[in-house]
Design a protein around this motif. Structure first.
Motif, short mmCIF file in Angstrom:
data_model
loop_
_atom_site.label_atom_id
_atom_site.label_comp_id
_atom_site.label_asym_id
_atom_site.label_seq_id
_atom_site.Cartn_x
_atom_site.Cartn_y
_atom_site.Cartn_z
N PRO A 21 0.83 -1.20 0.00
CA PRO A 21 0.00 0.00 0.00
C PRO A 21 0.87 1.26 0.00
O PRO A 21 2.04 1.21 0.36
N ASN A 22 0.29 2.36 -0.38
CA ASN A 22 1.02 3.63 -0.42
C ASN A 22 0.87 4.37 0.91
O ASN A 22 0.44 5.51 0.96
N ASP A 23 1.23 3.71 1.99
CA ASP A 23 1.17 4.30 3.33
C ASP A 23 2.56 4.77 3.72
O ASP A 23 3.50 3.97 3.76
N SER A 24 2.70 6.05 4.02
CA SER A 24 4.02 6.61 4.29
C SER A 24 4.71 5.98 5.49
O SER A 24 5.94 5.98 5.59
N ASP A 25 3.94 5.40 6.42
CA ASP A 25 4.54 4.79 7.61
C ASP A 25 4.74 3.28 7.47
O ASP A 25 5.12 2.61 8.43
N LEU A 26 4.54 2.73 6.26
CA LEU A 26 4.72 1.30 6.05
C LEU A 26 6.20 0.94 6.19
O LEU A 26 7.06 1.54 5.57
N ALA A 27 6.48 -0.07 7.02
CA ALA A 27 7.86 -0.52 7.20
C ALA A 27 8.00 -2.02 6.98
O ALA A 27 9.05 -2.48 6.53
N THR A 28 6.96 -2.78 7.30
CA THR A 28 7.03 -4.23 7.16
C THR A 28 5.69 -4.80 6.68
O THR A 28 4.66 -4.16 6.82
N VAL A 29 5.75 -6.00 6.16
CA VAL A 29 4.57 -6.77 5.78
C VAL A 29 4.72 -8.15 6.41
O VAL A 29 5.80 -8.74 6.40
N GLU A 30 3.62 -8.67 6.97
CA GLU A 30 3.63 -9.99 7.57
C GLU A 30 3.09 -11.02 6.58
O GLU A 30 2.11 -10.76 5.88
N ILE A 31 3.71 -12.20 6.55
CA ILE A 31 3.28 -13.31 5.72
C ILE A 31 2.66 -14.35 6.64
O ILE A 31 3.29 -14.79 7.59
N THR A 44 -0.79 -19.09 10.66
CA THR A 44 0.42 -18.86 11.43
C THR A 44 1.30 -17.85 10.71
O THR A 44 1.52 -17.98 9.51
N ARG A 45 1.79 -16.85 11.45
CA ARG A 45 2.73 -15.91 10.84
C ARG A 45 4.05 -16.62 10.64
O ARG A 45 4.64 -17.13 11.58
N ILE A 46 4.52 -16.64 9.39
CA ILE A 46 5.77 -17.35 9.08
C ILE A 46 6.92 -16.40 8.80
O ILE A 46 8.08 -16.83 8.79
N ALA A 47 6.61 -15.12 8.56
CA ALA A 47 7.70 -14.17 8.26
C ALA A 47 7.19 -12.74 8.37
O ALA A 47 5.99 -12.47 8.24
N THR A 48 8.12 -11.84 8.60
CA THR A 48 7.90 -10.41 8.51
C THR A 48 9.00 -9.87 7.61
O THR A 48 10.18 -10.11 7.88
N VAL A 49 8.62 -9.19 6.54
CA VAL A 49 9.61 -8.71 5.58
C VAL A 49 9.57 -7.18 5.51
O VAL A 49 8.53 -6.56 5.73
N ASN A 50 10.71 -6.59 5.21
CA ASN A 50 10.77 -5.14 5.02
C ASN A 50 9.94 -4.74 3.81
O ASN A 50 9.85 -5.50 2.84
N ALA A 51 9.34 -3.55 3.87
CA ALA A 51 8.47 -3.11 2.79
C ALA A 51 8.65 -1.62 2.55
O ALA A 51 8.93 -0.86 3.48
N GLU A 52 8.47 -1.22 1.28
CA GLU A 52 8.47 0.19 0.89
C GLU A 52 7.10 0.54 0.34
O GLU A 52 6.53 -0.25 -0.43
N TRP A 73 -1.70 -15.30 3.24
CA TRP A 73 -2.25 -13.95 3.41
C TRP A 73 -1.10 -13.03 3.72
O TRP A 73 -0.13 -13.42 4.37
N VAL A 74 -1.20 -11.79 3.25
CA VAL A 74 -0.19 -10.78 3.61
C VAL A 74 -0.92 -9.63 4.29
O VAL A 74 -2.02 -9.25 3.89
N LYS A 75 -0.31 -9.11 5.34
CA LYS A 75 -0.93 -8.02 6.12
C LYS A 75 0.09 -6.93 6.33
O LYS A 75 1.25 -7.18 6.54
#
Length: 75
Positions: A21-31, A44-52, A73-75
């Motif tokens: 998403p185009n959210d200025s405060d986005l830093a990570t996405v959960e898988i 089950t959350r299997i990863a958290t990745v850096n996001a821009e 799912w990604v959140k």
């Protein structure tokens, strides 16, 4: 939330892609992963990745059993 989630399967792996998403405060996405469809609440959350913001995101899920089904799912 991320949009446009797609996947490509390979031997013992799944490669996930999405658009952040185009959210200025986005830093990570959960898988999140589950062995049953349409049940993200039990995933089950299997990863958290850096996001821009507004950029493509991706994740390689490795170590899967051949023939096993997974839903993501990604959140």
């Amino acid at each position: 939330a991320p949009t446009g989630l797609t996947h490509t399967a390979s031997v013992n792996s799944a490669f996930l892609r999405w658009t952040n998403p185009n959210d200025s405060d986005l830093a990570t996405v959960e898988i999140w992963e589950n062995t049953t469809a349409d049940n993200p609440g039990a995933a089950t959350r299997i990863a958290t990745v850096n996001a821009e913001p507004a950029k493509a995101g991706g994740y390689a899920r490795t170590g899967l059993t051949t023939g096993a089904q997974r839903w993501y799912w990604v959140k």
